[in-house]
Design a protein around this motif. Sequence first.
Motif, PDB file in Angstrom:
ATOM      1  N   SER A  66       5.491   5.293 -17.765  1.00 28.41           N
ATOM      2  CA  SER A  66       4.988   3.929 -17.588  1.00 28.41           C
ATOM      3  C   SER A  66       3.871   3.870 -16.550  1.00 28.41           C
ATOM      4  CB  SER A  66       6.138   3.007 -17.156  1.00 28.41           C
ATOM      5  OG  SER A  66       6.608   3.392 -15.874  1.00 28.41           O
ATOM      6  N   GLN A  67       3.516   5.010 -15.948  1.00 31.27           N
ATOM      7  CA  GLN A  67       2.492   5.040 -14.911  1.00 31.27           C
ATOM      8  C   GLN A  67       1.197   5.640 -15.444  1.00 31.27           C
ATOM      9  OE1 GLN A  67       3.034   3.740 -11.789  1.00 31.27           O
ATOM     10  NE2 GLN A  67       4.959   3.119 -12.712  1.00 31.27           N
ATOM     11  N   ASP A  68       0.095   5.001 -15.136  1.00 31.58           N
ATOM     12  CA  ASP A  68      -1.218   5.535 -15.463  1.00 31.58           C
ATOM     13  C   ASP A  68      -1.863   5.968 -14.143  1.00 31.58           C
ATOM     14  OD1 ASP A  68      -3.652   6.182 -16.544  1.00 31.58           O
ATOM     15  OD2 ASP A  68      -4.369   4.112 -16.602  1.00 31.58           O
ATOM     16  N   PRO A  69      -2.104   7.253 -13.944  1.00 29.86           N
ATOM     17  CA  PRO A  69      -2.638   7.722 -12.662  1.00 29.86           C
ATOM     18  C   PRO A  69      -3.952   7.053 -12.259  1.00 29.86           C
ATOM     19  CG  PRO A  69      -1.957   9.583 -13.998  1.00 29.86           C
ATOM     20  CD  PRO A  69      -1.837   8.365 -14.857  1.00 29.86           C
ATOM     21  N   LEU A  70      -4.838   6.869 -13.215  1.00 32.96           N
ATOM     22  CA  LEU A  70      -6.123   6.254 -12.909  1.00 32.96           C
ATOM     23  C   LEU A  70      -5.947   4.810 -12.454  1.00 32.96           C
ATOM     24  CD1 LEU A  70      -9.138   6.678 -12.776  1.00 32.96           C
ATOM     25  CD2 LEU A  70      -9.285   5.962 -15.151  1.00 32.96           C
ATOM     26  N   THR A  71      -5.065   4.076 -13.130  1.00 41.59           N
ATOM     27  CA  THR A  71      -4.799   2.685 -12.749  1.00 41.59           C
ATOM     28  C   THR A  71      -4.199   2.619 -11.348  1.00 41.59           C
ATOM     29  OG1 THR A  71      -4.388   2.166 -15.064  1.00 41.59           O
ATOM     30  CG2 THR A  71      -3.630   0.567 -13.446  1.00 41.59           C
ATOM     31  N   LEU A  72      -3.226   3.498 -11.064  1.00 40.94           N
ATOM     32  CA  LEU A  72      -2.624   3.516  -9.727  1.00 40.94           C
ATOM     33  C   LEU A  72      -3.668   3.832  -8.662  1.00 40.94           C
ATOM     34  CD1 LEU A  72       0.792   5.359 -10.167  1.00 40.94           C
ATOM     35  CD2 LEU A  72       0.435   3.015  -9.451  1.00 40.94           C
ATOM     36  N   HIS A  73      -4.524   4.803  -8.935  1.00 50.54           N
ATOM     37  CA  HIS A  73      -5.558   5.173  -7.978  1.00 50.54           C
ATOM     38  C   HIS A  73      -6.516   4.004  -7.743  1.00 50.54           C
ATOM     39  CE1 HIS A  73      -8.359   7.688  -5.809  1.00 50.54           C
ATOM     40  NE2 HIS A  73      -9.329   7.234  -6.583  1.00 50.54           N
ATOM     41  N   ASN A  74      -6.934   3.354  -8.810  1.00 47.88           N
ATOM     42  CA  ASN A  74      -7.854   2.216  -8.673  1.00 47.88           C
ATOM     43  C   ASN A  74      -7.198   1.059  -7.924  1.00 47.88           C
ATOM     44  OD1 ASN A  74      -9.854   3.609  -9.978  1.00 47.88           O
ATOM     45  ND2 ASN A  74      -9.429   2.716 -11.987  1.00 47.88           N
ATOM     46  N   GLN A  75      -5.911   0.813  -8.191  1.00 48.99           N
ATOM     47  CA  GLN A  75      -5.208  -0.245  -7.464  1.00 48.99           C
ATOM     48  C   GLN A  75      -5.143   0.076  -5.973  1.00 48.99           C
ATOM     49  OE1 GLN A  75      -1.379  -0.400  -9.343  1.00 48.99           O
ATOM     50  NE2 GLN A  75      -2.000  -1.950 -10.848  1.00 48.99           N
ATOM     51  N   LEU A  76      -4.862   1.334  -5.659  1.00 52.11           N
ATOM     52  CA  LEU A  76      -4.780   1.741  -4.258  1.00 52.11           C
ATOM     53  C   LEU A  76      -6.132   1.588  -3.574  1.00 52.11           C
ATOM     54  CD1 LEU A  76      -2.766   2.919  -2.238  1.00 52.11           C
ATOM     55  CD2 LEU A  76      -3.436   5.189  -2.990  1.00 52.11           C
ATOM     56  N   GLU A  77      -7.199   2.028  -4.234  1.00 50.56           N
ATOM     57  CA  GLU A  77      -8.543   1.890  -3.670  1.00 50.56           C
ATOM     58  C   GLU A  77      -8.913   0.424  -3.480  1.00 50.56           C
ATOM     59  OE1 GLU A  77     -10.760   4.168  -2.576  1.00 50.56           O
ATOM     60  OE2 GLU A  77      -9.199   5.674  -2.880  1.00 50.56           O
ATOM     61  N   ILE A  98       0.837  -1.206   0.000  1.00 55.34           N
ATOM     62  CA  ILE A  98       0.000   0.000   0.000  1.00 55.34           C
ATOM     63  C   ILE A  98       0.867   1.249   0.000  1.00 55.34           C
ATOM     64  CG2 ILE A  98      -1.560   1.393   1.433  1.00 55.34           C
ATOM     65  CD1 ILE A  98      -3.066  -1.147   2.060  1.00 55.34           C
ATOM     66  N   TYR A  99       1.892   1.261   0.852  1.00 56.04           N
ATOM     67  CA  TYR A  99       2.783   2.431   0.897  1.00 56.04           C
ATOM     68  C   TYR A  99       3.523   2.621  -0.423  1.00 56.04           C
ATOM     69  CZ  TYR A  99       1.940   2.862   5.892  1.00 56.04           C
ATOM     70  OH  TYR A  99       1.354   3.032   7.110  1.00 56.04           O
ATOM     71  N   ALA A 100       3.942   1.537  -1.048  1.00 56.63           N
ATOM     72  CA  ALA A 100       4.651   1.648  -2.332  1.00 56.63           C
ATOM     73  C   ALA A 100       3.733   2.236  -3.398  1.00 56.63           C
ATOM     74  CB  ALA A 100       5.160   0.270  -2.759  1.00 56.63           C
ATOM     75  N   LEU A 101       2.484   1.760  -3.452  1.00 52.63           N
ATOM     76  CA  LEU A 101       1.526   2.317  -4.416  1.00 52.63           C
ATOM     77  C   LEU A 101       1.237   3.783  -4.129  1.00 52.63           C
ATOM     78  CD1 LEU A 101      -1.267  -0.326  -5.041  1.00 52.63           C
ATOM     79  CD2 LEU A 101       0.132   0.834  -6.731  1.00 52.63           C
ATOM     80  N   HIS A 102       1.051   4.108  -2.845  1.00 56.83           N
ATOM     81  CA  HIS A 102       0.757   5.488  -2.485  1.00 56.83           C
ATOM     82  C   HIS A 102       1.920   6.405  -2.857  1.00 56.83           C
ATOM     83  CE1 HIS A 102       0.725   9.021   0.168  1.00 56.83           C
ATOM     84  NE2 HIS A 102      -0.545   9.044  -0.166  1.00 56.83           N
ATOM     85  N   ASP A 103       3.152   5.979  -2.591  1.00 58.79           N
ATOM     86  CA  ASP A 103       4.315   6.795  -2.938  1.00 58.79           C
ATOM     87  C   ASP A 103       4.385   7.061  -4.431  1.00 58.79           C
ATOM     88  OD1 ASP A 103       5.069   7.035  -0.335  1.00 58.79           O
ATOM     89  OD2 ASP A 103       6.650   5.517  -0.425  1.00 58.79           O
ATOM     90  N   ARG A 104       4.179   6.025  -5.228  1.00 57.38           N
ATOM     91  CA  ARG A 104       4.218   6.214  -6.691  1.00 57.38           C
ATOM     92  C   ARG A 104       3.102   7.154  -7.137  1.00 57.38           C
ATOM     93  NH1 ARG A 104       4.721   0.275  -8.975  1.00 57.38           N
ATOM     94  NH2 ARG A 104       2.517   0.621  -8.852  1.00 57.38           N
ATOM     95  N   TYR A 105       1.909   6.952  -6.594  1.00 56.89           N
ATOM     96  CA  TYR A 105       0.764   7.781  -6.985  1.00 56.89           C
ATOM     97  C   TYR A 105       0.981   9.238  -6.578  1.00 56.89           C
ATOM     98  CZ  TYR A 105      -4.079   9.378  -7.336  1.00 56.89           C
ATOM     99  OH  TYR A 105      -5.209  10.074  -7.649  1.00 56.89           O
TER     100      TYR A 105
END
Length: 191
Positions: free
Chosen positions: A160-171, A99-106
């Motif tokens: 290589s990052q899609d903001p929407l995908t990262l947000h959805n993964q985090l949620e 979760i922290y890794a995803l949040h940091d990237r996002y």
Amino acid sequence: MSMKTRREVIRMLADQYKRAKSRNEKSAILDNAVKMLGCHRKHAIRALANPPALLPAKSKRHRPLAYQEAMPVIECVWEALDYPERYDRPEQVEWLNSIYALHDRYFNFCLPTRKLIGKERRGARVKKTFDTAKTPVARLIESGVLSSEQTQRLQAYPSSQDPLTLHNQLEMMLSRPVPSSTDTAEPVEAV
């Protein structure tokens, strides 16, 4: 003038101020306090009416919250984990770290923020001036403290990052149930 000396002077003047009989005496003491302390008259009145203790009260050191931006995520994690229960199982630590890794990237690559440049008071209103919105990584690259190698790596990463995908993964991760703490696995230290 040191703070200790300042307190002693205020104490001495406060005693004189309380013993003064006439308004003229009090006014003279206030004039003296304003000259000695270099403060406004109203502050001198308050200080002499209620002088500070000779030794200041020991207070806790209050540090600013360094992780304020991450608080919404941390609160969700605490809520999901039924905080303050202890979570030190390997699968729980792995879940938190992911979760922290995803949040940091996002947060660092996808969420531009505006920084306050200045404030200007106009009567009772304050006009704030902000710079253009940039991500923390963009600000880091602009600062010029990175090597060219590090800069190139960071500039290639957001594509290589899609903001929407990262947000959805985090949620999705935050909505998943937390790994159980009643397992018989050995506890591990958090990283």
